[in-house]
Design a protein around this motif. Structure first.
Motif, PDB file in Angstrom:
ATOM      1  N   ARG A 173       0.839  -1.210   0.000  1.00 21.18           N
ATOM      2  CA  ARG A 173       0.000   0.000   0.000  1.00 21.18           C
ATOM      3  C   ARG A 173       0.870   1.255   0.000  1.00 21.18           C
ATOM      4  NH1 ARG A 173      -5.310  -0.924   0.746  1.00 21.18           N
ATOM      5  NH2 ARG A 173      -5.944  -2.819   1.872  1.00 21.18           N
ATOM      6  N   ALA A 174       1.905   1.242   0.841  1.00 18.28           N
ATOM      7  CA  ALA A 174       2.800   2.405   0.927  1.00 18.28           C
ATOM      8  C   ALA A 174       3.502   2.639  -0.405  1.00 18.28           C
ATOM      9  CB  ALA A 174       3.820   2.187   2.043  1.00 18.28           C
ATOM     10  N   MET A 175       3.979   1.564  -1.029  1.00 16.15           N
ATOM     11  CA  MET A 175       4.673   1.711  -2.307  1.00 16.15           C
ATOM     12  C   MET A 175       3.709   2.102  -3.427  1.00 16.15           C
ATOM     13  SD  MET A 175       7.603  -1.269  -2.259  1.00 16.15           S
ATOM     14  CE  MET A 175       6.574  -2.596  -1.614  1.00 16.15           C
ATOM     15  N   THR A 176       2.479   1.600  -3.360  1.00 10.63           N
ATOM     16  CA  THR A 176       1.481   1.961  -4.374  1.00 10.63           C
ATOM     17  C   THR A 176       1.129   3.438  -4.273  1.00 10.63           C
ATOM     18  OG1 THR A 176       0.570  -0.289  -4.325  1.00 10.63           O
ATOM     19  CG2 THR A 176      -0.807   1.408  -5.305  1.00 10.63           C
ATOM     20  N   ALA A 181       1.640   8.843  -6.648  1.00 13.76           N
ATOM     21  CA  ALA A 181       2.132  10.226  -6.531  1.00 13.76           C
ATOM     22  C   ALA A 181       3.089  10.560  -7.676  1.00 13.76           C
ATOM     23  CB  ALA A 181       2.831  10.414  -5.184  1.00 13.76           C
ATOM     24  N   ALA A 182       3.959   9.593  -8.049  1.00 16.66           N
ATOM     25  CA  ALA A 182       4.882   9.821  -9.161  1.00 16.66           C
ATOM     26  C   ALA A 182       4.125   9.995 -10.473  1.00 16.66           C
ATOM     27  CB  ALA A 182       5.861   8.657  -9.274  1.00 16.66           C
ATOM     28  N   LEU A 183       3.084   9.205 -10.675  1.00 17.95           N
ATOM     29  CA  LEU A 183       2.278   9.322 -11.894  1.00 17.95           C
ATOM     30  C   LEU A 183       1.568  10.674 -11.947  1.00 17.95           C
ATOM     31  CD1 LEU A 183       0.996   8.197 -14.462  1.00 17.95           C
ATOM     32  CD2 LEU A 183      -0.744   7.086 -13.027  1.00 17.95           C
ATOM     33  N   GLU A 184       1.022  11.101 -10.815  1.00 21.07           N
ATOM     34  CA  GLU A 184       0.335  12.400 -10.776  1.00 21.07           C
ATOM     35  C   GLU A 184       1.311  13.539 -11.077  1.00 21.07           C
ATOM     36  OE1 GLU A 184      -1.429  12.415  -6.931  1.00 21.07           O
ATOM     37  OE2 GLU A 184      -3.137  11.148  -7.517  1.00 21.07           O
ATOM     38  N   GLU A 185       2.541  13.401 -10.619  1.00 22.37           N
ATOM     39  CA  GLU A 185       3.550  14.426 -10.906  1.00 22.37           C
ATOM     40  C   GLU A 185       3.861  14.463 -12.407  1.00 22.37           C
ATOM     41  OE1 GLU A 185       7.985  15.832  -9.323  1.00 22.37           O
ATOM     42  OE2 GLU A 185       6.932  14.143  -8.360  1.00 22.37           O
ATOM     43  N   ILE A 186       3.922  13.282 -13.012  1.00 19.64           N
ATOM     44  CA  ILE A 186       4.146  13.223 -14.461  1.00 19.64           C
ATOM     45  C   ILE A 186       2.990  13.880 -15.212  1.00 19.64           C
ATOM     46  CG2 ILE A 186       4.177  11.628 -16.430  1.00 19.64           C
ATOM     47  CD1 ILE A 186       5.873   9.746 -14.736  1.00 19.64           C
ATOM     48  N   GLN A 187       1.773  13.589 -14.767  1.00 19.05           N
ATOM     49  CA  GLN A 187       0.596  14.166 -15.435  1.00 19.05           C
ATOM     50  C   GLN A 187       0.571  15.688 -15.312  1.00 19.05           C
ATOM     51  OE1 GLN A 187      -2.176  11.539 -13.309  1.00 19.05           O
ATOM     52  NE2 GLN A 187      -2.926  10.808 -15.298  1.00 19.05           N
ATOM     53  N   GLN A 188       1.104  16.207 -14.224  1.00 18.65           N
ATOM     54  CA  GLN A 188       1.172  17.663 -14.060  1.00 18.65           C
ATOM     55  C   GLN A 188       2.249  18.281 -14.962  1.00 18.65           C
ATOM     56  OE1 GLN A 188       1.872  18.235  -9.888  1.00 18.65           O
ATOM     57  NE2 GLN A 188      -0.183  17.570  -9.274  1.00 18.65           N
ATOM     58  N   LYS A 189       3.363  17.566 -15.138  1.00 16.71           N
ATOM     59  CA  LYS A 189       4.463  18.092 -15.938  1.00 16.71           C
ATOM     60  C   LYS A 189       4.232  17.937 -17.439  1.00 16.71           C
ATOM     61  CE  LYS A 189       8.159  17.300 -12.551  1.00 16.71           C
ATOM     62  NZ  LYS A 189       8.652  18.686 -12.515  1.00 16.71           N
ATOM     63  N   ALA A 190       3.508  16.908 -17.830  1.00 14.46           N
ATOM     64  CA  ALA A 190       3.368  16.575 -19.252  1.00 14.46           C
ATOM     65  C   ALA A 190       2.894  17.736 -20.127  1.00 14.46           C
ATOM     66  CB  ALA A 190       2.461  15.365 -19.412  1.00 14.46           C
ATOM     67  N   PRO A 191       1.848  18.499 -19.750  1.00 15.61           N
ATOM     68  CA  PRO A 191       1.343  19.561 -20.638  1.00 15.61           C
ATOM     69  C   PRO A 191       2.377  20.667 -20.904  1.00 15.61           C
ATOM     70  CG  PRO A 191      -0.282  19.022 -18.965  1.00 15.61           C
ATOM     71  CD  PRO A 191       0.991  18.356 -18.568  1.00 15.61           C
ATOM     72  N   HIS A 192       3.298  20.892 -19.997  1.00 19.88           N
ATOM     73  CA  HIS A 192       4.268  21.965 -20.159  1.00 19.88           C
ATOM     74  C   HIS A 192       5.352  21.636 -21.181  1.00 19.88           C
ATOM     75  CE1 HIS A 192       2.378  23.865 -16.752  1.00 19.88           C
ATOM     76  NE2 HIS A 192       2.629  22.817 -15.978  1.00 19.88           N
ATOM     77  N   ARG A 193       5.520  20.335 -21.482  1.00 15.35           N
ATOM     78  CA  ARG A 193       6.565  19.950 -22.426  1.00 15.35           C
ATOM     79  C   ARG A 193       6.311  20.534 -23.810  1.00 15.35           C
ATOM     80  NH1 ARG A 193       6.202  14.061 -23.202  1.00 15.35           N
ATOM     81  NH2 ARG A 193       4.021  14.658 -23.050  1.00 15.35           N
ATOM     82  N   LEU A 194       5.030  20.536 -24.222  1.00 16.21           N
ATOM     83  CA  LEU A 194       4.701  20.984 -25.578  1.00 16.21           C
ATOM     84  C   LEU A 194       4.968  22.477 -25.744  1.00 16.21           C
ATOM     85  CD1 LEU A 194       3.708  19.933 -28.236  1.00 16.21           C
ATOM     86  CD2 LEU A 194       1.369  20.463 -27.531  1.00 16.21           C
ATOM     87  N   LEU A 239      -2.223   3.424 -16.849  1.00 16.22           N
ATOM     88  CA  LEU A 239      -1.454   3.132 -15.639  1.00 16.22           C
ATOM     89  C   LEU A 239      -2.262   3.478 -14.391  1.00 16.22           C
ATOM     90  CD1 LEU A 239       1.043   2.218 -14.188  1.00 16.22           C
ATOM     91  CD2 LEU A 239       2.112   4.435 -14.629  1.00 16.22           C
ATOM     92  N   ALA A 240      -2.981   4.590 -14.427  1.00 22.72           N
ATOM     93  CA  ALA A 240      -3.827   4.973 -13.280  1.00 22.72           C
ATOM     94  C   ALA A 240      -4.898   3.909 -13.037  1.00 22.72           C
ATOM     95  CB  ALA A 240      -4.461   6.334 -13.535  1.00 22.72           C
ATOM     96  N   ALA A 241      -5.473   3.382 -14.145  1.00 25.54           N
ATOM     97  CA  ALA A 241      -6.495   2.339 -14.009  1.00 25.54           C
ATOM     98  C   ALA A 241      -5.897   1.066 -13.410  1.00 25.54           C
ATOM     99  CB  ALA A 241      -7.114   2.039 -15.369  1.00 25.54           C
ATOM    100  N   HIS A 242      -4.679   0.723 -13.835  1.00 27.22           N
ATOM    101  CA  HIS A 242      -4.015  -0.465 -13.279  1.00 27.22           C
ATOM    102  C   HIS A 242      -3.741  -0.283 -11.783  1.00 27.22           C
ATOM    103  CE1 HIS A 242      -3.786  -2.093 -17.174  1.00 27.22           C
ATOM    104  NE2 HIS A 242      -2.685  -1.500 -17.593  1.00 27.22           N
ATOM    105  N   ILE A 243      -3.327   0.924 -11.407  1.00 28.84           N
ATOM    106  CA  ILE A 243      -3.063   1.191  -9.984  1.00 28.84           C
ATOM    107  C   ILE A 243      -4.354   1.059  -9.177  1.00 28.84           C
ATOM    108  CG2 ILE A 243      -2.355   2.950  -8.309  1.00 28.84           C
ATOM    109  CD1 ILE A 243      -0.408   4.025 -10.442  1.00 28.84           C
ATOM    110  N   ASP A 244      -5.455   1.568  -9.731  1.00 26.40           N
ATOM    111  CA  ASP A 244      -6.753   1.441  -9.050  1.00 26.40           C
ATOM    112  C   ASP A 244      -7.129  -0.031  -8.877  1.00 26.40           C
ATOM    113  OD1 ASP A 244      -7.042   4.167  -8.852  1.00 26.40           O
ATOM    114  OD2 ASP A 244      -8.286   4.365 -10.637  1.00 26.40           O
TER     115      ASP A 244
END
Length: 305
Positions: A173-176, A181-194, A239-244
Motif C-alpha cells: 500500500r505504501a509503495m502503491t 504520486a509519481a504518476l500524478e507528478e508526471i501528469q502535471q508536468k506533461a502539458p508543459h513539455r509541448l 497506468l492509473a487504471a491499473h493502480i486502481d
C-alpha cells in the motif's frame, strides 16, 4: 450491504494470505497421539510433500483434499506423526518360522540319529519368532481420529499466513501510494513539455532564418506532429487504471497473487512507454522511479497466494 451480498452469495470474505506459513496441532485420541505440522513456502502451483506413517498411505488423497479446499498455491510440507496408545501392542508369533525350526530339528535328529523328541523346550532359546505388533485400526477409524487434528493445524497455518500477508499488504500500500504520486507528478508536468518544445523550436528556426519571417503554419504543423509523438495521456490513464485495480486487489477476498502479478506486468509496460516517449529529463527520472517501485511491489506480490 457488503455483508448482505456475501450472505446471499454464500461466500465468506477472507483476507489475503502469504504462501509462507506454519501450523501445528496435537491431540490424544483412543488410537493414540497425533501430531500434525504444516509448513509452506512460495510456489506458482500447489505442491504437497508428505511425511506420514505407512498406516496412513491410504489416507493421503483425503489429506490432500482437506488441504486443497483451503490452500490454492504454495509448496507445502506436511508431517504427520502417530504414537500408538500404550498397551495397544500385543505379542505374536511367526507360524511359518516355527514350522521351519521344527522341520530342521527333525531333519537333524534323523541325519544324526539322535534320541529325544522335538518339544517346546527346544524352541525356548529361539525367541526371534516372537514379535510385538501394534494393534491395527481400519482406515475409517484412523481418518476419524486424525482429521480434526489436521483441520486444526490447517486453521493455524492459515492464521500464520494471514498475519504475514497483512505486513506485506501494508508495504505494498505504501509503495502503491508513492507510485500514484509519481504518476500524478508526471501528469502535471506533461502539458508543459509541448509549450517548451514550441518555444524552443521557434527560437531555433528564427536563429536559422535570420531576417526571414517564420511561417506560422509550418511551425504549427511541426508542433502538432511533435505533440502527437509526445502524447502520454493514454499511457497515464491506463497506468492509473491499473493502480486502481491493484489497490482493489489489496482488499480482495480471494487468492489474488497471480492477478496482481499480471497487473504489475501491465504497469511496467505503461511506465516503460511513458519513459521512452517523455522527451523530458524530469519525466524520464520519474518513469525510472515508477519502474523501481513496480519491481519492489512485484517482489512482495510474489509472496501472496
Amino acid at each position: 450491504a457488503a455483508c448482505v451480498q456475501f450472505f446471499l452469495s454464500g461466500k465468506i470474505p477472507m483476507p489475503l494470505r502469504s504462501m509462507t506459513g506454519f501450523g501445528c496441532a496435537e491431540k490424544v485420541t483412543p488410537s493414540g497421539t497425533y501430531h500434525v505440522e504444516i509448513r509452506g513456502v512460495n510456489n506458482r502451483f500447489l505442491d504437497i510433500q508428505f511425511r506420514i506413517p505407512k498406516s496412513f498411505a491410504s489416507l493421503e488423497q483425503k489429506i490432500k483434499q482437506v488441504l486443497a479446499a483451503s490452500i490454492s498455491r504454495g509448496s507445502l510440507s506436511v508431517n504427520i506423526s502417530w504414537d500408538s496408545k500404550e498397551g495397544q501392542t500385543r505379542l505374536t508369533w511367526d507360524r511359518d518360522k516355527v514350522a521351519d525350526y521344527i522341520r530342521i530339528f527333525k531333519e537333524i535328529k534323523k541325519v544324526h540319529k539322535l534320541e529325544g523328541k522335538v518339544a517346546l523346550s527346544s524352541l525356548v532359546g529361539l525367541s526371534d519368532f516372537i514379535t510385538a505388533k501394534d494393534k491395527e485400526y481400519d482406515e475409517a477409524t484412523l481418518w476419524r481420529h486424525v482429521k480434526p487434528v489436521l483441520e486444526k493445524a490447517v486453521a493455524q497455518f492459515q492464521r500464520s499466513r494471514e498475519t504475514e500477508a497483512a505486513a506485506i499488504v501494508r508495504d505494498m500500500r505504501a509503495m502503491t501510494s508513492k507510485l500514484r504520486a509519481a504518476l500524478e507528478e508526471i501528469q502535471q508536468k506533461a502539458p508543459h513539455r509541448l509549450a517548451a518544445y514550441s518555444a524552443s523550436l521557434k527560437k531555433k528556426i528564427e536563429g536559422l532564418a535570420g531576417d526571414t519571417a517564420v511561417e506560422p503554419q509550418r511551425l504549427a504543423t511541426e508542433v502538432a506532429l511533435m505533440a502527437d509523438r509526445l502524447d502520454i495521456s493514454e499511457e497515464c490513464t491506463r497506468l492509473a487504471a491499473h493502480i486502481d485495480k491493484f489497490t482493489d486487489d489489496l482488499n480482495a477476498d480471494d487468492p489474488a497473487g497471480k492477478r496482481m502479478t499480471f497487473i504489475l506486468q501491465e504497469m511496467n509496460r505503461e511506465a516503460n512507454t511513458i519513459g521512452s516517449k517523455a522527451n523530458d529529463s524530469d519525466i524520464a527520472h520519474l518513469s525510472v522511479k515508477m519502474k523501481e517501485l513496480i519491481e519492489q511491489i512485484r517482489e512482495q506480490a510474489q509472496n501472496i497466494e
